[in-house]
Design a protein around this motif. Structure first.
Motif, PDB file in Angstrom:
ATOM      1  N   GLU A 134       1.011  -1.236   0.231  1.00  0.00           N
ATOM      2  CA  GLU A 134       0.081  -0.375  -0.472  1.00  0.00           C
ATOM      3  C   GLU A 134       0.532   1.445   0.025  1.00  0.00           C
ATOM      4  O   GLU A 134       0.503   2.633   0.429  1.00  0.00           O
ATOM      5  CB  GLU A 134      -0.757   0.342   0.897  1.00  0.00           C
ATOM      6  CG  GLU A 134      -1.836  -1.392   1.157  1.00  0.00           C
ATOM      7  CD  GLU A 134      -3.023  -1.366   2.496  1.00  0.00           C
ATOM      8  OE1 GLU A 134      -3.261  -0.130   2.751  1.00  0.00           O
ATOM      9  OE2 GLU A 134      -3.147  -2.121   2.918  1.00  0.00           O
ATOM     10  N   GLY A 135       1.994   0.827  -0.342  1.00  0.00           N
ATOM     11  CA  GLY A 135       2.700   2.736  -0.756  1.00  0.00           C
ATOM     12  C   GLY A 135       3.474   2.948   1.017  1.00  0.00           C
ATOM     13  O   GLY A 135       4.097   3.894   1.000  1.00  0.00           O
ATOM     14  N   LEU A 136       3.247   1.745   1.641  1.00  0.00           N
ATOM     15  CA  LEU A 136       3.821   2.398   3.322  1.00  0.00           C
ATOM     16  C   LEU A 136       5.344   2.323   3.081  1.00  0.00           C
ATOM     17  O   LEU A 136       6.583   1.768   2.117  1.00  0.00           O
ATOM     18  CB  LEU A 136       3.377   0.928   4.401  1.00  0.00           C
ATOM     19  CG  LEU A 136       2.556   0.763   4.451  1.00  0.00           C
ATOM     20  CD1 LEU A 136       2.411  -0.246   5.128  1.00  0.00           C
ATOM     21  CD2 LEU A 136       1.987   1.944   5.043  1.00  0.00           C
ATOM     22  N   LEU A 137       5.941   3.546   3.513  1.00  0.00           N
ATOM     23  CA  LEU A 137       7.152   3.575   3.338  1.00  0.00           C
ATOM     24  C   LEU A 137       8.456   2.848   4.741  1.00  0.00           C
ATOM     25  O   LEU A 137       8.074   3.094   5.871  1.00  0.00           O
ATOM     26  CB  LEU A 137       8.214   5.322   3.724  1.00  0.00           C
ATOM     27  CG  LEU A 137       9.491   5.965   3.157  1.00  0.00           C
ATOM     28  CD1 LEU A 137       9.739   5.547   2.122  1.00  0.00           C
ATOM     29  CD2 LEU A 137       9.101   6.946   3.100  1.00  0.00           C
ATOM     30  N   ILE A 138       9.463   2.404   4.179  1.00  0.00           N
ATOM     31  CA  ILE A 138       9.523   1.684   5.055  1.00  0.00           C
ATOM     32  C   ILE A 138      11.559   1.562   5.082  1.00  0.00           C
ATOM     33  O   ILE A 138      11.652   1.344   3.729  1.00  0.00           O
ATOM     34  CB  ILE A 138       9.283   0.183   5.272  1.00  0.00           C
ATOM     35  CG1 ILE A 138       8.254  -0.199   5.427  1.00  0.00           C
ATOM     36  CG2 ILE A 138      10.295  -0.599   6.148  1.00  0.00           C
ATOM     37  CD1 ILE A 138       7.426   0.131   6.165  1.00  0.00           C
ATOM     38  N   GLY A 139      12.228   1.978   6.015  1.00  0.00           N
ATOM     39  CA  GLY A 139      13.650   1.679   6.305  1.00  0.00           C
ATOM     40  C   GLY A 139      14.317   0.678   6.413  1.00  0.00           C
ATOM     41  O   GLY A 139      13.704  -0.124   7.320  1.00  0.00           O
ATOM     42  N   LEU A 140      14.940   0.561   5.699  1.00  0.00           N
ATOM     43  CA  LEU A 140      15.999  -0.745   6.178  1.00  0.00           C
ATOM     44  C   LEU A 140      17.712  -0.055   6.362  1.00  0.00           C
ATOM     45  O   LEU A 140      18.050   0.395   5.344  1.00  0.00           O
ATOM     46  CB  LEU A 140      16.282  -1.573   4.963  1.00  0.00           C
ATOM     47  CG  LEU A 140      14.490  -2.466   4.734  1.00  0.00           C
ATOM     48  CD1 LEU A 140      14.263  -3.374   3.269  1.00  0.00           C
ATOM     49  CD2 LEU A 140      13.877  -3.036   5.809  1.00  0.00           C
ATOM     50  N   ALA A 141      18.593  -0.791   7.319  1.00  0.00           N
ATOM     51  CA  ALA A 141      19.849  -0.656   7.519  1.00  0.00           C
ATOM     52  C   ALA A 141      20.381  -1.995   8.054  1.00  0.00           C
ATOM     53  O   ALA A 141      19.722  -2.453   8.879  1.00  0.00           O
ATOM     54  CB  ALA A 141      19.513   0.124   9.386  1.00  0.00           C
ATOM     55  N   GLU A 142      21.546  -2.396   7.457  1.00  0.00           N
ATOM     56  CA  GLU A 142      22.326  -3.159   7.446  1.00  0.00           C
ATOM     57  C   GLU A 142      23.468  -3.118   8.404  1.00  0.00           C
ATOM     58  O   GLU A 142      24.036  -2.102   8.168  1.00  0.00           O
ATOM     59  CB  GLU A 142      22.772  -3.806   6.800  1.00  0.00           C
ATOM     60  CG  GLU A 142      23.570  -5.578   6.631  1.00  0.00           C
ATOM     61  CD  GLU A 142      24.481  -5.998   4.992  1.00  0.00           C
ATOM     62  OE1 GLU A 142      24.976  -6.541   5.431  1.00  0.00           O
ATOM     63  OE2 GLU A 142      23.464  -5.433   4.413  1.00  0.00           O
ATOM     64  N   ALA A 143      23.649  -3.372   9.144  1.00  0.00           N
ATOM     65  CA  ALA A 143      25.072  -2.401  10.307  1.00  0.00           C
ATOM     66  C   ALA A 143      26.419  -2.966   9.457  1.00  0.00           C
ATOM     67  O   ALA A 143      26.636  -4.803   9.134  1.00  0.00           O
ATOM     68  CB  ALA A 143      25.301  -2.925  11.880  1.00  0.00           C
ATOM     69  N   ILE A 144      27.333  -2.388   9.700  1.00  0.00           N
ATOM     70  CA  ILE A 144      28.480  -3.126   9.113  1.00  0.00           C
ATOM     71  C   ILE A 144      29.447  -3.272   9.952  1.00  0.00           C
ATOM     72  O   ILE A 144      29.618  -2.545  10.659  1.00  0.00           O
ATOM     73  CB  ILE A 144      29.359  -1.834   7.937  1.00  0.00           C
ATOM     74  CG1 ILE A 144      28.175  -1.470   6.704  1.00  0.00           C
ATOM     75  CG2 ILE A 144      30.824  -2.191   7.406  1.00  0.00           C
ATOM     76  CD1 ILE A 144      28.928  -0.454   5.662  1.00  0.00           C
ATOM     77  N   ARG A 145      29.758  -5.009   9.674  1.00  0.00           N
ATOM     78  CA  ARG A 145      30.259  -5.527  10.716  1.00  0.00           C
ATOM     79  C   ARG A 145      32.152  -5.469  10.631  1.00  0.00           C
ATOM     80  O   ARG A 145      32.905  -5.210   9.609  1.00  0.00           O
ATOM     81  CB  ARG A 145      30.412  -6.222  11.557  1.00  0.00           C
ATOM     82  CG  ARG A 145      28.197  -6.222  11.905  1.00  0.00           C
ATOM     83  CD  ARG A 145      27.868  -7.052  12.823  1.00  0.00           C
ATOM     84  NE  ARG A 145      26.316  -7.812  12.809  1.00  0.00           N
ATOM     85  CZ  ARG A 145      26.009  -6.391  13.373  1.00  0.00           C
ATOM     86  NH1 ARG A 145      26.031  -5.498  13.550  1.00  0.00           N
ATOM     87  NH2 ARG A 145      24.302  -6.568  13.621  1.00  0.00           N
TER      88      ARG A 145
END
Length: 145
Positions: A134-145
């Motif tokens: 439905e067009g929801l804005l979702i953020g994704l983050a991957e920590a760099i280890r």
């Protein structure tokens, strides 16, 4: 004084599709129920209401997302496709272990990157915004280890 955030609420049209999307992301369905009547409306200010809700939780149990589908009263506004600089709710950000794998899994749910690529912030995170169900804005983050 102690405080903790209990949940973030998102109103959707298709509750089943939203549940499937967030399960694919890695959240777990904690429960699904109807919330109805004057008592509920006295909290929201909407009067007599009928809302189907689903409570999703992160696997660590610390974060919750409440998905709501209003049956009554009718939905009066739609902010799902607002740009990232719009006032009000912007997005929910989730940290994931593998952003590329997450994007591949979410592809079956029609997810589209807001930008053309996943970007890197210094040597700290790989980040992207996606438009989910439905067009929801979702953020994704991957920590760099």
């Amino acid at each position: 004084m102690a405080i903790r955030m209990d949940n973030v609420g998102i109103v959707v049209e298709d509750l089943t599709a939203a549940i499937a999307f967030f399960e694919e992301l890695g959240l777990e369905l904690e429960g699904r129920a109807m919330v109805e009547g004057e008592w509920a409306g006295s909290v929201t200010g909407l009067g007599d209401q009928s809302v189907e809700i689903a409570m999703m939780r992160t696997p660590d149990g610390h974060g919750k997302l409440e998905l709501s589908r209003f049956l009554t009263p009718d939905v009066v506004a739609d902010h799902r496709n607002a740009p990232v600089n719009a006032l009000g709710y912007l997005r929910v950000m989730f940290e994931v272990d593998d952003i590329d794998d997450t994007l591949r899994r979410l592809d079956n749910h029609g997810v589209q990157l807001v930008s053309t690529e996943v970007v890197q912030y210094e040597n700290v995170y790989r980040l992207c915004y996606v438009r989910g169900p439905e067009g929801l804005l979702i953020g994704l983050a991957e920590a760099i280890r």
